[in-house]
Design an enzyme around this catalytic site. Structure first.
Site, short mmCIF file in Angstrom:
data_model
loop_
_atom_site.label_atom_id
_atom_site.label_comp_id
_atom_site.label_asym_id
_atom_site.label_seq_id
_atom_site.Cartn_x
_atom_site.Cartn_y
_atom_site.Cartn_z
N SER A 132 -2.53 -12.37 -11.74
CA SER A 132 -1.57 -12.43 -12.86
C SER A 132 -1.38 -13.88 -13.26
CB SER A 132 -0.23 -11.85 -12.42
OG SER A 132 0.74 -12.03 -13.43
N TYR A 178 6.94 -11.20 -6.66
CA TYR A 178 5.67 -10.90 -7.34
C TYR A 178 4.86 -12.20 -7.50
CZ TYR A 178 2.72 -8.92 -11.13
OH TYR A 178 1.67 -8.49 -11.92
N1 LIG Z 1 0.66 -5.02 -17.29
C1 LIG Z 1 0.81 -6.34 -17.30
O1 LIG Z 1 1.38 -6.92 -18.22
C2 LIG Z 1 0.24 -7.17 -16.17
C3 LIG Z 1 0.41 -8.55 -16.21
C4 LIG Z 1 -0.12 -9.33 -15.19
C5 LIG Z 1 -0.80 -8.72 -14.15
N2 LIG Z 1 -0.93 -7.38 -14.13
C6 LIG Z 1 -1.64 -6.77 -13.00
O2 LIG Z 1 -2.62 -5.89 -13.50
C7 LIG Z 1 -2.74 -4.77 -12.61
C8 LIG Z 1 -2.52 -3.47 -13.37
O3 LIG Z 1 -1.24 -3.53 -14.02
P1 LIG Z 1 -0.62 -2.22 -14.70
O4 LIG Z 1 0.44 -2.69 -15.63
O5 LIG Z 1 -1.70 -1.34 -15.20
O6 LIG Z 1 0.08 -1.56 -13.41
P2 LIG Z 1 0.74 -0.11 -13.22
O7 LIG Z 1 0.73 0.66 -14.49
O8 LIG Z 1 2.03 -0.31 -12.52
O9 LIG Z 1 -0.27 0.61 -12.25
C9 LIG Z 1 -0.31 0.29 -10.92
C10 LIG Z 1 -1.12 1.35 -10.21
O10 LIG Z 1 -1.11 1.04 -8.82
C11 LIG Z 1 -0.99 2.27 -8.12
N3 LIG Z 1 -0.40 2.00 -6.82
C12 LIG Z 1 0.81 1.45 -6.56
N4 LIG Z 1 1.01 1.36 -5.24
C13 LIG Z 1 -0.11 1.85 -4.65
C14 LIG Z 1 -0.51 2.02 -3.31
N5 LIG Z 1 0.31 1.65 -2.30
N6 LIG Z 1 -1.72 2.53 -3.06
C15 LIG Z 1 -2.55 2.90 -4.07
N7 LIG Z 1 -2.23 2.76 -5.37
C16 LIG Z 1 -1.01 2.24 -5.65
C17 LIG Z 1 -0.15 3.16 -9.01
O11 LIG Z 1 -0.48 4.51 -8.84
P3 LIG Z 1 0.35 5.53 -7.92
O12 LIG Z 1 1.80 5.18 -8.08
O13 LIG Z 1 0.00 6.88 -8.46
O14 LIG Z 1 -0.16 5.33 -6.53
C18 LIG Z 1 -0.58 2.73 -10.41
O15 LIG Z 1 -1.63 3.53 -10.90
C19 LIG Z 1 -1.74 -5.02 -11.49
O16 LIG Z 1 -2.35 -5.66 -10.42
C20 LIG Z 1 -0.72 -5.92 -12.14
O17 LIG Z 1 -0.02 -6.71 -11.20
C21 LIG Z 1 -0.42 -6.58 -15.11
#
Ligand SMILES: NC(=O)c1ccc[n+]([C@@H]2O[C@H](COP(=O)([O-])OP(=O)(O)OC[C@H]3O[C@@H](n4cnc5c(N)ncnc54)[C@H](OP(=O)(O)O)[C@@H]3O)[C@@H](O)[C@H]2O)c1
Length: 256
Positions: A147, A160
């Site tokens: 991130s 985070y």
């Molecule tokens: N969206 C943003 O703006 C943003 C910005 C910077 C970085 N990121 C990074 O990009 C990545 C994706 O972001 P996103 O917004 O798409 O996240 P998200 O919608 O919160 O998705 C996270 C996924 O992780 C899974 N998960 C959580 N805990 C888990 C565990 N213990 N074991 C297996 N799966 C698990 C969840 O599925 P279940 O709950 O079904 O297990 C969910 O599908 C992340 O690493 C996030 O930190 C995102």
């Protein structure tokens, strides 16, 4: 080499990829993009039903996918999955995340441990499980989804930031450790993406104002805008790229 030969170096036909947290958001788009490039993808997450639904979506698009339901912090379950999969994935994308935006006075050390467990230790553990198979098959790729909260601090979001900083450092460490064995380890640092996780923030006027002044592109990223960056780093076309953090943030982190 013709330009078409260059494009062929982004073809992932015959490769396999495990993408954690692939049931929604950026993880799903990354999995879809790797599959569109020709890979067979395993979608990981904790909700088997949701993963099966996503597998059906990809199958409906003519793509090759299967569910890999396990909790990435359950190291025994992860080890069992690697044993069952028989051949280790050629590509591992550590994308699963836990988010907790509380400031230091409200965030206990145990809360921080939980954030680190999902965002960083799980990536370490899965890479450790994947590496022996990658070495046996002559090489592999690890892609960690970090991130801009790794190098940049918004304030009041210490857990985070700590966890993503650790994942970024791990990317460098593993890149150096495994380079001689043909394993490349890179990261993507997303900026603000309008995923389901951020639903509550997307329509928020304060965040909108912040983006309008802080981000050169003045908008949220769309989930599919992460896809080509992931394919690039996972493909043979990036064969001399390791230890790199590719920022995909609409220019936010370079603006004064
Ligand atoms: N969206 C943003 O703006 C943003 C910005 C910077 C970085 N990121 C990074 O990009 C990545 C994706 O972001 P996103 O917004 O798409 O996240 P998200 O919608 O919160 O998705 C996270 C996924 O992780 C899974 N998960 C959580 N805990 C888990 C565990 N213990 N074991 C297996 N799966 C698990 C969840 O599925 P279940 O709950 O079904 O297990 C969910 O599908 C992340 O690493 C996030 O930190 C995102």
């Amino acid at each position: 080499m013709t330009h078409l030969a260059h494009l062929a170096r982004f073809d992932l036909t015959g490769r396999t990829a495990l993408v954690t947290g692939a049931g929604r958001g950026l993880g799903f788009e990354i999995a879809r993009a790797l599959a569109e490039a020709g890979a067979h993808v395993w979608l990981n997450g904790r909700d088997a039903g949701r993963l099966e639904g996503r597998v059906e979506v990809l199958a409906g698009e003519g793509l090759s996918a299967a569910a890999a339901p396990f909790d990435v912090t359950d190291h025994a379950a992860a080890a069992r999955w690697f044993e069952m999969a028989h051949s280790a994935p050629d590509i591992l994308v550590n994308n699963a995340t836990l988010r907790d935006r509380r400031p230091t006075p409200e965030l206990s050390p145990e809360d921080v441990d939980r954030l680190v467990a999902v965002n960083a230790t799980a990536a370490y553990a899965l890479t450790r499980l994947a590496v022996p198979g990658m070495i046996r098959s002559g090489g592999g790729v690890v892609l960690n989804i970090a991130s801009i909260a790794g190098p940049l601090a918004g304030g009041g979001d210490p857990g985070y930031t700590l966890a993503k900083g650790a994942l970024t450092a791990l990317t460098r460490s593993h890149a150096v450790e495994f380079a001689a064995q043909g394993i490349r380890v890179n990261a993507i640092a997303p900026g603000f993406f309008a995923t389901e996780a951020n639903e509550a923030w997307v329509g928020n006027a304060t965040v909108g104002d912040y983006l309008a002044t802080r981000s050169p592109m003045r908008r949220w990223g769309r989930s599919e805008e992460i896809a080509a960056a992931a394919v690039f780093l996972c493909a043979p076309g990036a064969s001399y790229v390791t230890g790199h953090v590719l920022t995909v943030d609409g220019g936010m982190s370079v603006k004064m």
